[in-house]
Design a protein around this motif. Structure first.
Motif, mmCIF file in Angstrom:
data_model
loop_
_atom_site.group_PDB
_atom_site.id
_atom_site.type_symbol
_atom_site.label_atom_id
_atom_site.label_comp_id
_atom_site.label_asym_id
_atom_site.label_seq_id
_atom_site.Cartn_x
_atom_site.Cartn_y
_atom_site.Cartn_z
ATOM 1 N N GLU A 29 0.830 -1.216 0.000
ATOM 2 C CA GLU A 29 0.000 0.000 0.000
ATOM 3 C C GLU A 29 0.860 1.261 0.000
ATOM 4 N N ARG A 30 1.910 1.272 0.845
ATOM 5 C CA ARG A 30 2.788 2.439 0.891
ATOM 6 C C ARG A 30 3.379 2.720 -0.483
ATOM 7 N N LYS A 31 3.911 1.682 -1.107
ATOM 8 C CA LYS A 31 4.525 1.862 -2.422
ATOM 9 C C LYS A 31 3.508 2.321 -3.460
ATOM 10 N N ARG A 32 2.292 1.832 -3.358
ATOM 11 C CA ARG A 32 1.254 2.239 -4.312
ATOM 12 C C ARG A 32 1.019 3.748 -4.232
ATOM 13 N N PHE A 33 0.914 4.284 -3.028
ATOM 14 C CA PHE A 33 0.715 5.727 -2.875
ATOM 15 C C PHE A 33 1.945 6.509 -3.313
ATOM 16 N N TYR A 34 3.134 5.978 -3.043
ATOM 17 C CA TYR A 34 4.354 6.641 -3.487
ATOM 18 C C TYR A 34 4.418 6.670 -5.014
ATOM 19 N N GLU A 35 3.980 5.582 -5.638
ATOM 20 C CA GLU A 35 3.965 5.542 -7.101
ATOM 21 C C GLU A 35 2.924 6.502 -7.678
ATOM 22 N N ILE A 36 1.806 6.647 -7.001
ATOM 23 C CA ILE A 36 0.803 7.631 -7.428
ATOM 24 C C ILE A 36 1.403 9.035 -7.322
ATOM 25 N N SER A 37 2.161 9.261 -6.270
ATOM 26 C CA SER A 37 2.836 10.546 -6.101
ATOM 27 C C SER A 37 3.769 10.824 -7.272
ATOM 28 N N ARG A 38 4.543 9.817 -7.653
ATOM 29 C CA ARG A 38 5.457 9.973 -8.787
ATOM 30 C C ARG A 38 4.686 10.213 -10.078
ATOM 31 N N SER A 39 3.544 9.557 -10.224
ATOM 32 C CA SER A 39 2.706 9.776 -11.412
ATOM 33 C C SER A 39 2.181 11.209 -11.459
#
Length: 84
Positions: A29-39
């Motif tokens: 979950e943490r990585k998913r939100f971090y990846e959304i941030s990068r997007s």
């Protein structure tokens, strides 16, 4: 006005998703939100390119902004890679 509003929303989304991700218990979950941030950062980059094409930014300004965006993208990518 629309481009400015969208760019601001995407920029705010970068930090908001980092904050939300940091509160998640699971690594996935943490990585998913971090990846959304990068997007969202990529979205800001796109808006900057559109602004340049519309004549709102000079080549100098575009260069400076792109340098910062590339630096942030690299930092976010490393942050995602090292997330625990």
């Amino acid at each position: 006005f629309g481009l400015t509003s969208q760019t601001r929303r995407a920029a705010i989304s970068i930090s908001a998703n980092l904050a939300e991700g940091s509160s998640r218990k699971s690594l996935i979950e943490r990585k998913r939100f971090y990846e959304i941030s990068r997007s969202s950062l990529v979205e800001v980059d796109n808006h900057i390119e559109v602004a340049k094409e519309l004549g709102y930014l000079s080549n100098e300004s575009l260069y400076e902004i792109n340098e910062k965006l590339n630096e942030l993208f690299a930092k976010l990518s490393k942050f995602i890679e090292k997330a625990k």
